[in-house]
Every structure is written in C-alpha cells, then in structure tokens.
Design a protein around this motif. Structure first.
Motif: not given
Length: 146
Positions: A101-103, A109-110, A115-116
C-alpha cells in the motif's frame, strides 16, 4: 514550507542552522549530519530527505494503537494551512500488505518515487519496533515526536 518560496532557497537558509540539527561534540568535521525534523525519513540533514524544504514529504510513525502505523503525506493545495497540510493514513495490516500500500501511494502515484526505498525501510523499522520481543522489552522509537 511557506507557499510561494522555492524549496532550494529554504534549504540554503536552514541547512547549517536550524533547531532540528543534531550537532555532536568534537571538531565538528563529521561527514554525516543528523536532523530530528518531522517528515525526514532517514533523519539525515540533506535536501532530498528534508521535511522543511520539500513540498512533498513522507512521514511514517507508530500510532497509539498496537501494531498500527500512520503514514503522512503532504497535500500540495494546502501548503498555506499547516493544520490541514498532511494527509494521514492509518495502516493496521501485516508488513507485506502495508509495504504494498505504501509503494502504491509513493511510487505508483508519482508522488516521490525517489523516496520509495527509504519509505519502505522506515516502515520496516517502525513495524519491527512495534513488535514485542520474547523478553517483553519494547524497542525505543528514536523518531522525533510531535
């Protein structure tokens, strides 16, 4: 960050002197400087991770409930209203589902694809700190609290 002020200008002003900067004793020639500012994933004093100078920041903190993590992202349209500037999402799943979900929020979503990996590392560290070890001692969270 104030609306209408470029992030690079803010960074040039606050990079060497702000209240969040962690200064160590010694000669002062340390190659790594740390910062306790909010929305800084690695707690490093750099423009890339700065929560003060960037329009788009990510913060990952433990919530008050057990095994719950809060992810905060900046809203671009609410920069002049600090109270409403953060979009907070509470995650209560296991680590694999939370990281997926965080990714999707950060990279797909650009928002800030650079910072991924730091966001996933912070999520993993916060999730690990929430788990109680077999001895019953809880690890201390070193992120600055609000």
């Amino acid at each position: 960050m104030a609306a209408g002020v470029p992030g690079q200008l803010v960074w040039e002003i606050v990079k060497n002197n702000n209240c969040f900067l962690v200064k160590q004793f010694g000669r002062g020639n340390a190659k790594v400087q740390f910062s306790k500012e909010p929305n800084n994933l690695y707690n490093l004093n750099s423009y890339k991770f700065s929560g003060l100078a960037s329009n788009k920041t990510i913060a990952i903190k433990p919530a008050k409930e057990e095994m719950t993590v809060v992810v905060s992202l900046n809203k671009k349209k609410k920069q002049n209203k600090p109270k409403h500037a953060l979009q907070r999402t509470t995650m209560k799943k296991d680590l694999v589902k939370m990281s997926k979900a965080l990714k999707s929020q950060v990279a797909d979503n650009y928002y800030r694809p650079d910072l991924t990996r730091p966001a996933l590392a912070r999520l993993s560290a916060v999730y690990r700190s929430l788990q109680v070890s077999k001895s019953g001692v809880k690890k201390r969270n070193r992120q600055a609290q609000k």
